[in-house]
Design a protein around this motif. Structure first.
Motif, mmCIF file in Angstrom:
data_model
loop_
_atom_site.group_PDB
_atom_site.id
_atom_site.type_symbol
_atom_site.label_atom_id
_atom_site.label_comp_id
_atom_site.label_asym_id
_atom_site.label_seq_id
_atom_site.Cartn_x
_atom_site.Cartn_y
_atom_site.Cartn_z
ATOM 1 N N ARG A 1 0.809 -1.218 0.000
ATOM 2 C CA ARG A 1 0.000 0.000 0.000
ATOM 3 C C ARG A 1 0.843 1.269 0.000
ATOM 4 O O ARG A 1 0.308 2.364 -0.183
ATOM 5 N N SER A 2 2.134 1.134 0.209
ATOM 6 C CA SER A 2 3.040 2.290 0.159
ATOM 7 C C SER A 2 3.633 2.493 -1.222
ATOM 8 O O SER A 2 4.057 3.596 -1.563
ATOM 9 N N LYS A 3 3.661 1.441 -2.016
ATOM 10 C CA LYS A 3 4.339 1.487 -3.310
ATOM 11 C C LYS A 3 3.682 2.484 -4.260
ATOM 12 O O LYS A 3 2.469 2.607 -4.301
ATOM 13 N N GLY A 4 4.546 3.181 -5.007
ATOM 14 C CA GLY A 4 4.047 4.111 -6.009
ATOM 15 C C GLY A 4 3.657 5.466 -5.474
ATOM 16 O O GLY A 4 3.288 6.355 -6.237
ATOM 17 N N HIS A 5 3.735 5.631 -4.163
ATOM 18 C CA HIS A 5 3.338 6.899 -3.555
ATOM 19 C C HIS A 5 4.486 7.535 -2.774
ATOM 20 O O HIS A 5 4.735 8.729 -2.897
ATOM 21 N N ALA A 6 5.168 6.737 -1.975
ATOM 22 C CA ALA A 6 6.250 7.261 -1.139
ATOM 23 C C ALA A 6 7.479 7.612 -1.975
ATOM 24 O O ALA A 6 7.714 7.039 -3.044
ATOM 25 N N ASP A 7 8.276 8.544 -1.463
ATOM 26 C CA ASP A 7 9.539 8.885 -2.111
ATOM 27 C C ASP A 7 10.509 7.716 -1.989
ATOM 28 O O ASP A 7 11.241 7.409 -2.912
ATOM 29 N N GLU A 8 10.521 7.068 -0.836
ATOM 30 C CA GLU A 8 11.255 5.827 -0.655
ATOM 31 C C GLU A 8 10.640 5.038 0.491
ATOM 32 O O GLU A 8 9.975 5.598 1.361
ATOM 33 N N ILE A 9 10.846 3.723 0.462
ATOM 34 C CA ILE A 9 10.273 2.827 1.462
ATOM 35 C C ILE A 9 11.398 2.097 2.178
ATOM 36 O O ILE A 9 12.237 1.443 1.547
ATOM 37 N N LEU A 10 11.407 2.220 3.494
ATOM 38 C CA LEU A 10 12.376 1.520 4.336
ATOM 39 C C LEU A 10 11.664 0.469 5.161
ATOM 40 O O LEU A 10 10.456 0.569 5.430
ATOM 41 N N ILE A 11 12.420 -0.538 5.582
ATOM 42 C CA ILE A 11 11.886 -1.607 6.424
ATOM 43 C C ILE A 11 12.458 -1.429 7.823
ATOM 44 O O ILE A 11 13.680 -1.432 8.000
ATOM 45 N N GLY A 12 11.571 -1.242 8.790
ATOM 46 C CA GLY A 12 12.004 -0.947 10.150
ATOM 47 C C GLY A 12 11.786 -2.104 11.109
ATOM 48 O O GLY A 12 10.839 -2.871 10.982
ATOM 49 N N ALA A 13 12.690 -2.213 12.073
ATOM 50 C CA ALA A 13 12.584 -3.207 13.149
ATOM 51 C C ALA A 13 13.434 -2.714 14.310
ATOM 52 O O ALA A 13 14.319 -1.873 14.131
ATOM 53 N N PHE A 14 13.168 -3.228 15.500
ATOM 54 C CA PHE A 14 14.047 -2.907 16.619
ATOM 55 C C PHE A 14 15.471 -3.384 16.324
ATOM 56 O O PHE A 14 16.440 -2.808 16.810
ATOM 57 N N LEU A 15 15.589 -4.430 15.515
ATOM 58 C CA LEU A 15 16.885 -5.010 15.184
ATOM 59 C C LEU A 15 17.815 -4.035 14.478
ATOM 60 O O LEU A 15 19.037 -4.182 14.546
ATOM 61 N N ASN A 16 17.264 -3.057 13.757
ATOM 62 C CA ASN A 16 18.108 -2.068 13.065
ATOM 63 C C ASN A 16 17.617 -0.649 13.329
ATOM 64 O O ASN A 16 17.695 0.220 12.462
ATOM 65 N N LEU A 17 17.147 -0.412 14.532
ATOM 66 C CA LEU A 17 16.523 0.866 14.890
ATOM 67 C C LEU A 17 17.467 2.049 14.686
ATOM 68 O O LEU A 17 17.131 3.021 13.999
ATOM 69 N N ASN A 18 18.651 2.009 15.266
ATOM 70 C CA ASN A 18 19.551 3.156 15.182
ATOM 71 C C ASN A 18 20.101 3.368 13.778
ATOM 72 O O ASN A 18 20.303 4.510 13.355
ATOM 73 N N ALA A 19 20.342 2.296 13.050
ATOM 74 C CA ALA A 19 20.810 2.442 11.669
ATOM 75 C C ALA A 19 19.762 3.148 10.826
ATOM 76 O O ALA A 19 20.078 4.024 10.011
ATOM 77 N N THR A 20 18.503 2.798 11.033
ATOM 78 C CA THR A 20 17.409 3.437 10.292
ATOM 79 C C THR A 20 17.284 4.908 10.676
ATOM 80 O O THR A 20 17.116 5.784 9.815
ATOM 81 N N ALA A 21 17.364 5.198 11.961
ATOM 82 C CA ALA A 21 17.267 6.582 12.427
ATOM 83 C C ALA A 21 18.387 7.437 11.844
ATOM 84 O O ALA A 21 18.158 8.562 11.378
ATOM 85 N N THR A 22 19.600 6.921 11.854
ATOM 86 C CA THR A 22 20.738 7.669 11.317
ATOM 87 C C THR A 22 20.552 7.955 9.830
ATOM 88 O O THR A 22 20.806 9.067 9.352
ATOM 89 N N TYR A 23 20.089 6.957 9.100
ATOM 90 C CA TYR A 23 19.837 7.147 7.667
ATOM 91 C C TYR A 23 18.791 8.229 7.437
ATOM 92 O O TYR A 23 18.956 9.104 6.577
ATOM 93 N N LEU A 24 17.720 8.192 8.198
ATOM 94 C CA LEU A 24 16.655 9.185 8.025
ATOM 95 C C LEU A 24 17.135 10.591 8.352
ATOM 96 O O LEU A 24 16.733 11.562 7.709
#
Length: 239
Positions: free
Chosen positions: A109-132
């Motif tokens: 439901r995100s495809k085709g609308h968002a500028d980019e789509i990331l996959i989030g989990a507690f397992l990579n929480l800080n890496a995702t935050a830093t990227y954002l």
């Protein structure tokens, strides 16, 4: 300052404008946790698929097929939805097609609308935050929920990510989840084991999955969808 929104269910996505935003899809128990783990253990890419038949048919194209409905492995699939299946590089070098009850629906439901789509989990929480923080875009966190309903674990992840980003927001839900996360972060596992889906999974005797999915920052990588496939990139920073 960039803005942050939380969408608490894919059923509410029509209330949000995804254009120009980085959307972080999260399904802690267990789809996005499984995706992050698979990619961290050498899987080349993951193709999320909304329905069972389309996913099963990709086996003919060389994909490992992973299918889950209502917490159980779907009939005719090699894998279900456990992150533990991918440990020790078991499927390294392979491509996986995955369909789940909630997580892959949210991604579709995100495809085709968002500028980019990331996959989030507690397992990579800080890496995702830093990227954002680095890409400097407004963020929408899309919680997969449970069959269209609010769930605690995805929403609490949204609060955790919000607390790291410190972006502006105008929704009481973001304030509520950030506050709740700050209150329970020292006993995240103990608190989330009370969640309805955690109890559902406990009935299937997969407590090990629950514990694993609540591990903070096990993997230093960012998972991003490009076209039809989700793949991993190393974060430029080390934690």
């Amino acid at each position: 300052m960039n803005s942050l929104e939380i969408c608490f269910s894919p059923e509410l996505i029509h209330l949000h404008d995804l254009r120009g935003k980085a959307v972080v899809v999260v399904d802690i128990f267990r789809a996005t946790s499984t995706m992050v783990t698979a990619l961290a253990n050498g899987v080349i890419s993951i193709r999320p698929v909304e329905d069972l038949e389309s996913c099963r048919s990709l086996q003919e194209k060389g994909y490992v097929t992973a299918g889950e409905r209502n917490g159980h492995k779907a009939e005719g699939f090699e894998l279900g939805n456990s992150p533990l299946s991918y440990l020790h590089n078991t499927y390294a070098g392979r491509r996986v097609a995955m369909t789940t009850t909630n997580g892959t629906v949210a991604i579709e439901r995100s495809k085709g609308h968002a500028d980019e789509i990331l996959i989030g989990a507690f397992l990579n929480l800080n890496a995702t935050a830093t990227y954002l923080l680095e890409i400097n875009k407004p963020v929408l966190i899309l919680c997969a929920g449970w069959k269209g309903k609010f769930n605690l674990e995805d929403s609490l992840y949204a609060g955790a990510l919000a607390s790291l980003l410190q972006f502006s927001y105008d929704c009481d839900g973001t304030l509520a989840m950030e506050t709740l996360y700050q209150h329970v972060q020292d006993d995240l596992s103990g608190f989330l084991k009370k969640a309805s889906h955690a109890k559902r999974l406990q009935n299937y005797n997969i407590e090990a999955d629950i514990d694993f999915c609540l591990t903070l920052d096990k993997y230093n990588l960012v998972c991003k969808q490009v076209g039809e496939e989700i793949s991993a990139q190393k974060s430029p920073h080390h934690y």
